[in-house]
Write an enzyme that holds these catalytic residues in place. Structure first.
Site, PDB file in Angstrom:
ATOM      1  CB  CYS A 272      -0.866   0.048   1.263  1.00 13.96           C
ATOM      2  SG  CYS A 272      -1.976  -1.317   1.441  1.00 13.96           S
TER       3      CYS A 272
HETATM    4  N1  SAJ Z   1       7.007   2.048   8.560  1.00 11.48           N
HETATM    5  C1  SAJ Z   1       8.104   2.757   9.024  1.00 11.48           C
HETATM    6  N2  SAJ Z   1       7.931   3.665  10.018  1.00 11.48           N
HETATM    7  C2  SAJ Z   1       6.682   3.894  10.558  1.00 11.48           C
HETATM    8  C3  SAJ Z   1       5.579   3.166  10.072  1.00 11.48           C
HETATM    9  C4  SAJ Z   1       5.766   2.240   9.078  1.00 11.48           C
HETATM   10  O1  SAJ Z   1       9.226   2.565   8.550  1.00 11.48           O
HETATM   11  O2  SAJ Z   1       6.588   4.709  11.474  1.00 11.48           O
HETATM   12  C5  SAJ Z   1       7.193   1.106   7.458  1.00 11.48           C
HETATM   13  C6  SAJ Z   1       6.782  -0.297   7.821  1.00 11.48           C
HETATM   14  O3  SAJ Z   1       7.858  -1.014   8.384  1.00 11.48           O
HETATM   15  C7  SAJ Z   1       6.380  -0.867   6.458  1.00 11.48           C
HETATM   16  C8  SAJ Z   1       5.830   0.351   5.724  1.00 11.48           C
HETATM   17  O4  SAJ Z   1       6.341   1.495   6.406  1.00 11.48           O
HETATM   18  O5  SAJ Z   1       7.507  -1.347   5.767  1.00 11.48           O
HETATM   19  C9  SAJ Z   1       4.304   0.408   5.713  1.00 11.48           C
HETATM   20  O6  SAJ Z   1       3.898   0.216   7.036  1.00 11.48           O
HETATM   21  P1  SAJ Z   1       2.387   0.570   7.557  1.00 11.48           P
HETATM   22  O7  SAJ Z   1       2.443   0.566   9.036  1.00 11.48           O
HETATM   23  O8  SAJ Z   1       1.874   1.768   6.880  1.00 11.48           O
HETATM   24  O9  SAJ Z   1       1.576  -0.713   7.181  1.00 11.48           O
HETATM   25  P2  SAJ Z   1       0.815  -1.137   5.875  1.00 11.48           P
HETATM   26  O10 SAJ Z   1       1.593  -1.020   4.641  1.00 11.48           O
HETATM   27  O11 SAJ Z   1       0.224  -2.470   6.205  1.00 11.48           O
HETATM   28  O12 SAJ Z   1      -0.337  -0.045   5.762  1.00 11.48           O
HETATM   29  C10 SAJ Z   1      -1.647  -0.388   6.069  1.00 11.48           C
HETATM   30  C11 SAJ Z   1      -2.470   0.654   5.393  1.00 11.48           C
HETATM   31  N3  SAJ Z   1      -3.841   0.258   5.371  1.00 11.48           N
HETATM   32  C12 SAJ Z   1      -4.533   0.454   4.234  1.00 11.48           C
HETATM   33  O13 SAJ Z   1      -4.037   0.932   3.235  1.00 11.48           O
HETATM   34  C13 SAJ Z   1      -5.949   0.098   4.253  1.00 11.48           C
HETATM   35  C14 SAJ Z   1      -2.354   1.979   6.103  1.00 11.48           C
HETATM   36  O14 SAJ Z   1      -3.329   2.905   5.604  1.00 11.48           O
HETATM   37  C15 SAJ Z   1      -2.558   1.803   7.575  1.00 11.48           C
HETATM   38  O15 SAJ Z   1      -2.463   3.075   8.208  1.00 11.48           O
HETATM   39  C16 SAJ Z   1      -1.469   0.891   8.080  1.00 11.48           C
HETATM   40  O16 SAJ Z   1      -1.749  -0.395   7.482  1.00 11.48           O
HETATM   41  C17 SAJ Z   1      -1.480   0.772   9.597  1.00 11.48           C
HETATM   42  O17 SAJ Z   1      -1.792   1.803  10.241  1.00 11.48           O
HETATM   43  O18 SAJ Z   1      -1.100  -0.284  10.071  1.00 11.48           O
END
Ligand code: SAJ
Length: 432
Positions: A272
């Site tokens: 995403c």
């Molecule tokens: N990440 C960082 N630092 C952070 C947060 C995330 O490096 O502070 C990295 C994670 O390790 C990962 C990537 O970013 O590699 C994405 O992480 P994410 O926490 O955004 O997780 P996702 O990709 O599963 O995003 C989903 C998304 N959900 C949908 O699109 C419906 C996002 O909108 C959500 O906010 C997110 O999950 C969530 O909050 O867990």
């Protein structure tokens, strides 16, 4: 027509079609079936369809016992063919929207689904696009396909966009209790789709148009990508300043208002966050506007694997070692903790860079099969011997199941990209 349709929705006499039975489509199908609707799912993947019809659940977030029961009761049935569309009244399209190699939108899945379902579409139906896409897709791509076939949107066909907000692995928020945005192509479209989704989802939030709904989703995920890019750059700055970025973020998080913590890491993974903002970037380029924050965040986030490998190289050099011919152990391949998804994982990029520098790379990820491997790098059992023989152990994904004290104690050098070793004192730890 709309009155009759609203009555059918109220009495749950509407048959539902879900195109795409992945982490979005399957939970949505189950929610509709659980609420008493008859649901047919469509997926081109024969294995998925076969598992589905045997009641074999393949999405961890779905309640397996409930799924099995709904399939057994005939409330849920899956097909590879779109012909079942002739018997449904509302179709939600939940297909992937990846990028092509040049980081531009790959609309092939949406177009394939739309063209196939159109063969069976009759007046009086509802079509909802859920796949994350650029603002304007519903009105500029789907709407013309319907009008070419003589449909009058808002009169005898109802079209809307409602972004998926499924967060895989989230124990608190599932399809039913995550507020659902809905934007109709016309007011009647909005009214019908809001009524339908309100039967299965606790909170439905109407917005003024389908393009507004498309933009809401892109704001949500661009917000994350840009803030992750910012905090990654802060980490690089703190490194130059000799400051512990993790301490800074922890202290800044004590501010009870006006601050939201994000954390640096080895890069941006998942299907995403690294992808969605490029749909917005691409669309604005066609409107002669350069979305600079998206490009800048992408530059910083995609550079993080290089930054980590440089840190590995510099640290090993200071110990009189080189990456070349050294065994380097990567802990955690998944794109984020406690998941098994390696799509766009920065660990993959780090492995590619280490292999290019002549390292002997081994990885371990307890969420992946023991026979999993990538570019000859195998998913090895995590033993003390492996830790001891590795010149460098890189914590890429901070899975909760790791015993970090034991890992630190038995490693020559730890490069911790996730602050997983927080509170563990040892001179062999180098943090991002
Ligand atoms: N990440 C960082 N630092 C952070 C947060 C995330 O490096 O502070 C990295 C994670 O390790 C990962 C990537 O970013 O590699 C994405 O992480 P994410 O926490 O955004 O997780 P996702 O990709 O599963 O995003 C989903 C998304 N959900 C949908 O699109 C419906 C996002 O909108 C959500 O906010 C997110 O999950 C969530 O909050 O867990």
């Amino acid at each position: 027509m709309i009155k009759a349709l609203l009555k059918k929705i109220e009495n749950k006499k509407i048959n539902i079609g879900i195109v795409g039975l992945g982490y979005v489509g399957l939970p949505l199908a189950v929610e509709f079936a659980k609420a008493g609707f008859k649901v047919c799912g469509i997926d081109l993947n024969k294995t998925k369809v076969s598992k589905f019809n045997k009641g074999i659940n393949y999405i961890p977030d779905v309640d397996t016992a409930l799924f099995k029961k709904l399939v057994a009761k005939g409330r849920l049935k899956a097909y590879t063919s779109y012909s079942c569309i002739k018997d449904v009244d509302a179709i939600s399209i939940c297909v992937p929207t990846p990028l092509i190699k040049t980081k531009e939108p790959d609309m092939s899945y949406i177009l394939d689904a739309a063209n196939k379902l159109l063969k069976y579409l009759k007046p009086g139906k509802i079509v909802i696009l859920e796949s994350t896409t650029y603002p304007g897709t519903t009105e500029e791509v789907i709407l013309p396909l319907l009008e070419e076939r003589g449909f009058k949107v808002g009169k005898n066909i109802f079209l809307a966009f409602s972004p998926e907000r499924v967060d895989p692995g989230n124990r608190d928020y599932k399809t039913k209790n995550t507020p659902k945005i809905v934007g109709g192509v016309t007011p009647h479209c909005l009214k019908v789709v809001k009524a339908l989704y309100s039967k299965v989802i606790n909170t439905v939030i109407p917005v003024s148009s389908s393009r507004s709904a498309e933009m809401v989703k892109l704001l949500e995920n661009t917000f994350r990508a840009v803030n992750i890019g910012l905090v990654n750059e802060i980490a690089v700055m703190c490194d130059r300043l000799g400051i512990d970025v993790w301490e800074i973020i922890e202290a800044a998080s004590t501010k009870p208002f006006g601050f939201m913590p994000f954390y640096p890491g080895p890069g941006l993974g998942g299907h995403c966050i690294p992808i969605d903002p490029h749909y917005l970037l691409w669309k604005l380029k066609t409107l002669d506007y350069k979305a600079r924050f998206i490009e800048l965040a992408d530059d910083i986030n995609t550079n993080m694997p290089h930054y980590i490998v440089t840190k590995i190289s510099d640290t090993m050099n200071s110990m009189g070692k080189t990456i070349k011919n050294s065994t380097i152990l990567i802990l955690g391949m998944a794109y984020k903790k406690d998941t098994d998804d390696v799509r766009e994982s920065p660990a993959i990029a780090i492995i590619d860079l280490l292999l290019k520098k002549g390292a002997r790379v081994v990885c371990n990820d307890p969420f992946l099969n023991s026979n999993w491997k990538y570019a000859g790098v195998r998913n090895a059992k995590l033993t003390l011997q492996l830790l001891k023989k590795s010149a460098c152990t890189v914590i890429c994904t901070n899975h909760s199941s790791y015993d970090y004290k034991k890992i630190v104690k038995n490693s020559q050098l730890i490069i911790d990209t996730r602050n997983a070793t927080k509170g563990i004192k040892n001179s062999n730890i180098v943090k991002l």
